[in-house]
Design a protein around this motif. Structure first.
Motif, PDB file in Angstrom:
ATOM      1  N   ASP A 273       0.825  -1.220   0.000  1.00 20.17           N
ATOM      2  CA  ASP A 273       0.000   0.000   0.000  1.00 20.17           C
ATOM      3  C   ASP A 273       0.855   1.264   0.000  1.00 20.17           C
ATOM      4  OD1 ASP A 273      -2.193  -1.606   0.037  1.00 20.17           O
ATOM      5  OD2 ASP A 273      -2.696  -1.281   2.145  1.00 20.17           O
TER       6      ASP A 273
ATOM      7  N   ALA B 127       2.335   4.564  -1.717  1.00 21.43           N
ATOM      8  CA  ALA B 127       1.997   5.506  -2.787  1.00 21.43           C
ATOM      9  C   ALA B 127       2.435   6.903  -2.388  1.00 21.43           C
ATOM     10  CB  ALA B 127       0.497   5.481  -3.080  1.00 21.43           C
TER      11      ALA B 127
ATOM     12  N   TRP C   5       1.600  11.036  -3.251  1.00 18.49           N
ATOM     13  CA  TRP C   5       0.701  12.004  -3.871  1.00 18.49           C
ATOM     14  C   TRP C   5       1.417  13.355  -4.007  1.00 18.49           C
ATOM     15  CZ3 TRP C   5      -0.817   8.256  -0.539  1.00 18.49           C
ATOM     16  CH2 TRP C   5      -1.906   7.457  -0.918  1.00 18.49           C
TER      17      TRP C   5
ATOM     18  N   THR D  21       2.461   5.038  -7.556  1.00 23.81           N
ATOM     19  CA  THR D  21       2.259   3.836  -6.746  1.00 23.81           C
ATOM     20  C   THR D  21       3.526   2.996  -6.769  1.00 23.81           C
ATOM     21  OG1 THR D  21      -0.094   3.804  -7.282  1.00 23.81           O
ATOM     22  CG2 THR D  21       0.865   1.772  -6.435  1.00 23.81           C
ATOM     23  N   TYR D  22       3.998   2.606  -5.594  1.00 26.64           N
ATOM     24  CA  TYR D  22       5.199   1.786  -5.495  1.00 26.64           C
ATOM     25  C   TYR D  22       4.814   0.320  -5.404  1.00 26.64           C
ATOM     26  CZ  TYR D  22       7.588   6.173  -4.463  1.00 26.64           C
ATOM     27  OH  TYR D  22       8.086   7.455  -4.520  1.00 26.64           O
TER      28      TYR D  22
END
Length: 745
Positions: free
Chosen positions: A474, A476, A478, A485-486
């Motif tokens: 999960d 990410a 922004w 997204t990683y």
């Protein structure tokens, strides 16, 4: 049937009936003996063997330590009581009168951390050092990290005290393995991990000073029982438990406006007990930048911290307990310039059950960490704020382990734990791509382990292993332009350990052990840009876990006549793909680094621990470590092979000399020598060796009042801490004095 046969059967039946009546009479005459076998803390000792003077086994204790058996003697008898890790004791017990038998571990030099089971240090294959309450109290520095530096080889990422260091540089180095922002050593208290859930560093001001009973330092890999981060070892902070009615107050003040105040109150009523502790630790600090390199913006580094702890316990079935515990840390730091600051607010809570041979723990924490960053002009006359970051983190965890003695010589242990961390890095960017940048991720580690510990004769044999599943998901980021997204990743790791110890005589033992260990990357290393001074370190989302193998061997000798101990070990540890900050560029005013999985590092050397009480009024403790810690492989940059691991000195020694007199008081001198080391991976910045001498003195006035005075760095040596690339220095001469009050047991 003939008359003779009938008569014979009647005679046989009569004889059997008489024997039956006789046995009933003998049974009625046999005396019953009962009681309980407990340890020094009053906990029941399971599977203790009770034998008569002839060696015949009369009984065995149950899980709660109780026993009961019958014997023909109606008068008191002598029995020998034997149990794993305890001295055999001979006592007299009386019939029909319950007896309480207390077993004592030899010299009370017992370690638990290395094997999660009580084991005398002489029998332990692991290298363990205990810093007791007296040694902690009589250290000159008020900070816990400084007090633990009495253990040779224990160092933070840098030489500076936690009172003036950026929290992100407070990882622990043991066995010459170094550290980065994250620690390669796990810190726990009552089975609850204390490493920062987001960055892996240690909050040394978290626990109130008076709430710490002692500290066990286990050197060498311990991932077989503790999982991630235990590559260099495990540090167990043993808390004070509310077992009696007690009140203590300490207050101190010194140069650099250093204030150290603490309070502890403990109350016990029947099965219920509670403890309340708190502290205020602060200093106006000093300017770390070397005098000839300072500019108008340079100001002191400092900390102002407050902590508190509440512990509520209830005894169950005499030897067990149920507890609830919570503590809080609030601290604010100035990092050397008007802009560079950080603060931490940490709430930690835990609950647990210790019942018979089972231990359960449930814990969690909520943390709010904030930090400001800046760029400093070359003349150090001005600075520009570049970023502001907040890093909220939440963790939840649970652990259970079960201990089962098998006879008097063997114990098996099984356990499992899980740990979940959710955190984010929320930043405001003031330069470059201005705006907001938020990065969040989640990590989880779950492990199961088992251990067998046996003490046949003069041998101690141990075998343990653990399987861990680590996952990072999960993740990410922004920013104004969108979302990145990683990829998620996970790893499953098996870490075994074998150990053996052999007593050659009553007071001499040989030991050896081998292990595998690992450390998973923290979210800080994966996703957050860090800065200490003018050294900026970029994250790397492609990092993977460090893997280590190692072994050690040596001996320990006790000399009862002089109440002394000497332990010597040779150790070797290899870490594959260690997470290292590699230099990308250097300017006269700044250094840029990036985290990478280096190829391989090795640390090999010798450690010596000694302790002696030659006279009732004198004691000396200390040790020495030689660590040849170098880079042994890195294909991408072969020029680094052979370089020293940053911030690791090859030679390090400590000693503490204590003398006491009932009329005059106590005087304790602590000396520390550290050889030269390098501040960077390229070995361009040399930090010279140093010697530091501290002193502590105290005098009691009656039973309740004590005055003390302490001095750090008495020769006011200029200790080089770092070059980032600007030279920073360690603690100067600092003196303080104070008062202690104690009431109760």
């Amino acid at each position: 049937m003939t008359k003779r046969a009938i008569a014979g059967n009647l005679l046989l039946s009569f004889a059997l009936f008489c024997c039956f009546l006789a046995s009933l009479e003998c049974e009625a005459q046999r005396a019953r003996f009962s009681g309980t076998v407990v340890d020094e803390q009053g906990s029941g000792v399971a599977h203790a063997e009770i034998a008569g003077s002839s060696g015949a086994v009369l009984g065995m204790t149950a899980d709660d330590g109780s026993f009961s058996f019958q014997d023909e003697s109606p008068s008191p008898i002598s029995v020998n009581v034997t149990a794993l890790t305890f001295d055999t004791v001979t006592v007299k017990i009386s019939p029909d009168k319950p007896t309480r038998i207390v077993l004592v571990r030899q010299q009370e030099r017992v370690v638990v951390t290395a094997y999660r089971s009580p084991l005398d240090m002489l029998d332990s294959p692991a290298s363990t050092r205990i810093v007791n309450r007296q040694q902690l109290q009589e250290a000159a520095t008020p900070a816990l990290d400084g007090r633990l530096r009495q253990v040779p080889g224990l160092e933070l990422f840098r030489r500076s005290s936690s009172l003036v260091a950026n929290p992100t540089s407070q990882g622990i180095s043991l066995r010459g393995l170094g550290s980065t922002a994250a620690s390669r050593t796990l810190v726990v208290s009552d089975d609850v991990p204390l490493n920062d859930p987001y960055g892996g560093w240690i909050h040394w001001e978290e626990m109130p000073e008076l709430s710490i009973h002692s500290v066990e330092v286990v050197r060498g890999g311990a991932s077989d029982l503790y999982g991630s981060s235990a590559i260099g070892g495990v540090i167990n902070v043993v808390p004070v438990r509310p077992q009696n009615n007690y009140f203590a107050l300490t207050t101190g003040y010194g140069s650099e406006a250093t204030t150290d105040n603490g309070m502890l109150a403990s109350l016990k009523r029947g099965p219920w007990a509670g403890l309340l502790a708190g502290g205020i630790l602060s200093t106006d600090g000093y300017t770390l930048i070397a005098p000839d390199q300072r500019g108008p913006i340079d100001q002191p580094n400092n900390v102002h911290a407050q902590n508190g702890l509440v512990d509520l316990e209830r005894t169950i079935r005499n030897s067990g307990r149920v507890f609830l515990r919570g503590n809080v840390l609030n601290e604010a730091r100035d990092n050397g310039t008007p802009v560079q600051k950080n603060g931490t607010r940490l709430w930690r809570y835990s609950a647990g059950v210790d019942w018979s041979q089972l231990a359960l723990r449930f814990y969690g924490s909520t943390e709010h960490y904030r930090q400001t960053f800046s760029s400093i002009a070359s003349n150090r006359a001005s600075e520009t704020q570049t970023r502001y970051a907040e890093d909220p983190a939440n963790e939840l965890g649970a652990a259970a382990h079960w201990r089962q003695p098998i006879g008097a010589k063997t114990v098996i242990i099984a356990g499992a734990d899980t740990h979940d961390v959710r955190a984010s890095d929320d930043e405001v960017l003031y330069t470059g791509a201005k705006g907001y940048q938020n990065t969040s991720a989640r990590q989880r580690q779950t492990g199961v382990y088992g251990e067998a510990l046996a003490t046949p004769g003069k041998w101690t044999l141990s075998a343990s292993g653990r399987v861990d599943h680590f996952s990072n998901f999960d993740a990410a980021r922004w920013i104004q332009r969108g979302v990145t997204t990683y990829p998620s990743f996970s790893e499953t790791v098996f870490d075994p350990r074998l150990g053996v110890s052999r007593r050659i005589t009553t007071n001499i033992a040989l030991h050896a052990s081998g292990f595998r260990a690992y450390r998973a990357p923290t979210e800080n290393e994966l996703y957050r840009t860090g800065q200490v001074g003018q050294q900026t370190t970029l994250p790397n989302p492609n990092l993977r876990s460090e893997r280590a193998i190692g072994w050690e061997t040596g001996f320990q000798q006790n000399l009862p006549r002089w109440q002394s101990m000497l332990r010597m070990s040779y150790f070797w540890t290899r870490v594959n793909r260690p997470i290292t900050a590699l230099t990308l560029s250097v300017t006269p005013t700044s250094t840029l680094l990036m985290r990478e999985n280096l190829g391989q590092i090795e640390s090999r050397g010798v450690s010596i621990d000694f302790e002696a009480h030659p006279f009732s009024w004198a004691a000396i403790t200390g040790g020495y470590q030689y660590a040849d810690a170098t880079v042994t492989s890195y294909t991408q940059q072969p020029q680094l092979v052979g370089n020293w691991i940053p911030q690791v000195a090859r030679n390090m020694a400590t000693t503490q000399v204590r003398v006491s007199n009932a009329r005059l008081g106590v005087l304790s001198l602590q000396g520390r020598i550290s050889g030269r080391q390098f501040d960077d991976d390229a070995n361009n910045y040399l930090l010279h060796s140093y010697f530091r001498l501290d002193a502590y003195a105290s005098r009691e006035f009656g039973r309740h009042v004590e005055l003390f005075a302490a001095g750090e760095n008495l020769f006011d040596r200029a200790i080089e801490v770092g070059k980032t690339p600007t030279l920073t220095l360690g603690t100067p001469l600092v003196a303080r004095f104070g008062l202690r009050l104690r009431f109760g047991e």
